[in-house]
Design a protein around this motif. Sequence first.
Motif, PDB file in Angstrom:
ATOM      1  N   PRO A 122      31.291   7.423  37.754  1.00  0.00           N
ATOM      2  CA  PRO A 122      32.683   7.874  38.094  1.00  0.00           C
ATOM      3  C   PRO A 122      33.565   6.689  38.625  1.00  0.00           C
ATOM      4  O   PRO A 122      34.638   7.075  39.147  1.00  0.00           O
ATOM      5  CB  PRO A 122      32.268   8.850  38.909  1.00  0.00           C
ATOM      6  N   ASN A 123      33.214   5.643  39.065  1.00  0.00           N
ATOM      7  CA  ASN A 123      33.597   4.374  39.545  1.00  0.00           C
ATOM      8  C   ASN A 123      35.274   4.227  38.701  1.00  0.00           C
ATOM      9  O   ASN A 123      36.176   3.823  39.378  1.00  0.00           O
ATOM     10  CB  ASN A 123      33.072   3.281  39.819  1.00  0.00           C
ATOM     11  N   GLN A 156      49.210   7.531  43.771  1.00  0.00           N
ATOM     12  CA  GLN A 156      48.070   6.884  44.571  1.00  0.00           C
ATOM     13  C   GLN A 156      47.922   6.870  45.922  1.00  0.00           C
ATOM     14  O   GLN A 156      46.924   7.011  46.634  1.00  0.00           O
ATOM     15  CB  GLN A 156      47.897   5.413  44.001  1.00  0.00           C
ATOM     16  N   GLU A 157      48.859   6.766  46.536  1.00  0.00           N
ATOM     17  CA  GLU A 157      49.197   6.625  47.999  1.00  0.00           C
ATOM     18  C   GLU A 157      49.084   8.039  48.266  1.00  0.00           C
ATOM     19  O   GLU A 157      48.279   8.230  49.556  1.00  0.00           O
ATOM     20  CB  GLU A 157      50.674   6.457  48.407  1.00  0.00           C
ATOM     21  N   ALA A 205      39.180  11.838  44.999  1.00  0.00           N
ATOM     22  CA  ALA A 205      38.981  12.624  43.961  1.00  0.00           C
ATOM     23  C   ALA A 205      37.399  12.803  43.779  1.00  0.00           C
ATOM     24  O   ALA A 205      36.682  13.840  43.149  1.00  0.00           O
ATOM     25  CB  ALA A 205      39.630  12.508  42.602  1.00  0.00           C
ATOM     26  N   LEU A 206      36.779  11.622  44.021  1.00  0.00           N
ATOM     27  CA  LEU A 206      35.135  11.368  43.814  1.00  0.00           C
ATOM     28  C   LEU A 206      34.508  12.619  44.735  1.00  0.00           C
ATOM     29  O   LEU A 206      33.278  13.099  44.460  1.00  0.00           O
ATOM     30  CB  LEU A 206      34.753  10.302  44.213  1.00  0.00           C
ATOM     31  N   ASP A 207      35.248  13.106  45.915  1.00  0.00           N
ATOM     32  CA  ASP A 207      34.371  14.191  46.731  1.00  0.00           C
ATOM     33  C   ASP A 207      34.238  15.662  45.746  1.00  0.00           C
ATOM     34  O   ASP A 207      33.497  16.503  46.386  1.00  0.00           O
ATOM     35  CB  ASP A 207      35.143  14.489  47.983  1.00  0.00           C
ATOM     36  N   LEU A 267      41.812   7.989  35.299  1.00  0.00           N
ATOM     37  CA  LEU A 267      41.406   6.520  35.606  1.00  0.00           C
ATOM     38  C   LEU A 267      41.621   6.069  36.918  1.00  0.00           C
ATOM     39  O   LEU A 267      42.680   6.173  37.405  1.00  0.00           O
ATOM     40  CB  LEU A 267      41.877   5.524  34.637  1.00  0.00           C
ATOM     41  N   SER A 268      40.909   5.017  37.299  1.00  0.00           N
ATOM     42  CA  SER A 268      41.167   4.374  38.732  1.00  0.00           C
ATOM     43  C   SER A 268      42.347   3.450  38.471  1.00  0.00           C
ATOM     44  O   SER A 268      42.373   3.043  37.125  1.00  0.00           O
ATOM     45  CB  SER A 268      39.866   3.645  39.159  1.00  0.00           C
TER      46      SER A 268
END
Length: 581
Positions: free
Chosen positions: A135-136, A225-226, A233-235, A264-265
């Motif tokens: 998921p990176n 993003q800020e 979101a990875l949590d 996407l990152s």
Amino acid sequence: MRPQTRKGQKRKGLEKNKAGLLLACCLMAATPAVAASTGGLPTVSAERLENHVRLLSDDSMEGREAGSQGYNRAAQYVAGQFQALGLKPAGDNGQATGLNGYFQKVTLQGAKRVAEGAKLVLHTADGKTIPLSYPNDFIIGVSMREAETALSAPLVFAGFGIDAPERGHNDYAGLDVKGKIVVLLAGTPKGWPSEIGAYYGSMKDKTAAEHGAVGIITVSTKESQERRPYKKALDYLGSESMTWVGADGTPFDKAPGIRVSASLSPESAAKLFEGAAKTYAQVLDEAEEGTPKGFALKMSADIAQRSAHRQLTSMNVVGLLEGSDPVLRGEYVVLTAHLDGLGLGKEINGDKTYNGAMDNATGIATLIETARAFTASGERPKRSILFTAVTAEEKGLVGADYFARTPTVAKDKLVANVNLDMPVLLYPFKDVVAFGAQHSTLGDTVARAAATAGITLSPDPMPEEAIFVRSDHYRFVQQGIPSVMLMPGFQSADPSKDGGKLWHHFLTTDYHRPSDDMKQGINFQAGKLFAEVNYVIARDIANAAQRPTWLPGNFFGQKYAPHQTAASASGHTGHAGHGQH
């Protein structure tokens, strides 16, 4: 400072707790009710509110996740309170014996990501392959309809992905996205009213499908993003999404044409624009000033998802206070609060039970005690009132959506919704914010109720949070029903307690975390005032000569109740019994 967790109090034995629940239910029901006044505020017990919150947020409830055994115990408790107060059962089968008559069954479909099935590979026009790592680099969305999906399609950048004719805005103008994957900026253009922007933000998948797209990839703006970094979101990767299942066995999906979705990152998002007319950095700069115009990207993508599905059952809990007027009692004011929480989740400081005391045991406690104020008053309102504890709010307002679409009474007789969600009760508040009040004649009702309670109305202090579309009342709005939800404002009657700072502390420290428990220092005197003002709002709606209507020209009225809005504009305000939806 963050409250300490209760490590030593975890898991004391469910059988013991079940007995405790029944005893508490009986003791609270047996306590004499205090009469409420007819024209002013009722008398609500802060002690009762605290008892409800303490019990519902106890570890034995296991965070009350929709469909779990902990949620079922909580639902039994609420139904027992409704029964003890003399509310009539108003579930699917109001004639059922015991507490079962209070339950509306909601069949839920759950979907979890299967990491091994996540794939996103980019292909450039000159044959270069760029694999992305889950998921990176990307987070894949789940599908409610397809256990496995794999497709290959060209990519098209479509700005914010909004088509808003009344604002003269169409990000899809001049673009061919049929059978393609659209790349969309998160959020909405700067300067848009927050609630209108939130509406269009929530419609992006449906809009994309209507234009023929088959997939969506979302990329961040500088602002998004800020506010909500990709890493945050990875949590939630292990969380389960849910929707309700219709009588035909089909899971509800408002945009079934969108077969895959991903986020996407920022670093990976830049790769989508390689060789294109503009770079990602240029697009982000344009988004700071306005809306970047869409264009075809020099990329295609292979994208796949795998979702683990399950079906389960949860319940909405519905109690009826029948109205006194021979005609108006056939109309219903709906009071809602969500009973579910996040359940058991990621361990934080040795604690994995997300007790949900503020979110939303306080709302359920308010619902119960508002019902008690009505039954204790000795005077039934003219219209009937449905007290409804809904499930799966944390899964996307699912239980409220199901009830608003398929209520246990005639749908066209639902005249208004008053929602009770997460009152932040950490200080003696002097003002309230009324989400939704400005869209309908409910605004006048709320203003009178606030004056009766001796508090003021304040504008939304956090418009960027788009709270109006993030709680259960919005599902009633989408069915054309005027709705309102109060939250305590930032003004504090105690100079030593800064309401704004305490709100911010809760949102950043305890909201959706195990520390949302009884050690936060909840102010139940503030809870008493919150319940009293909501009682007055519900009472005045129930006793009014006319049912609430959308204001002429209102955005949400035009979107969801165009016939009623047109009637209001021509001078007809929807007399009781004849409102249009």
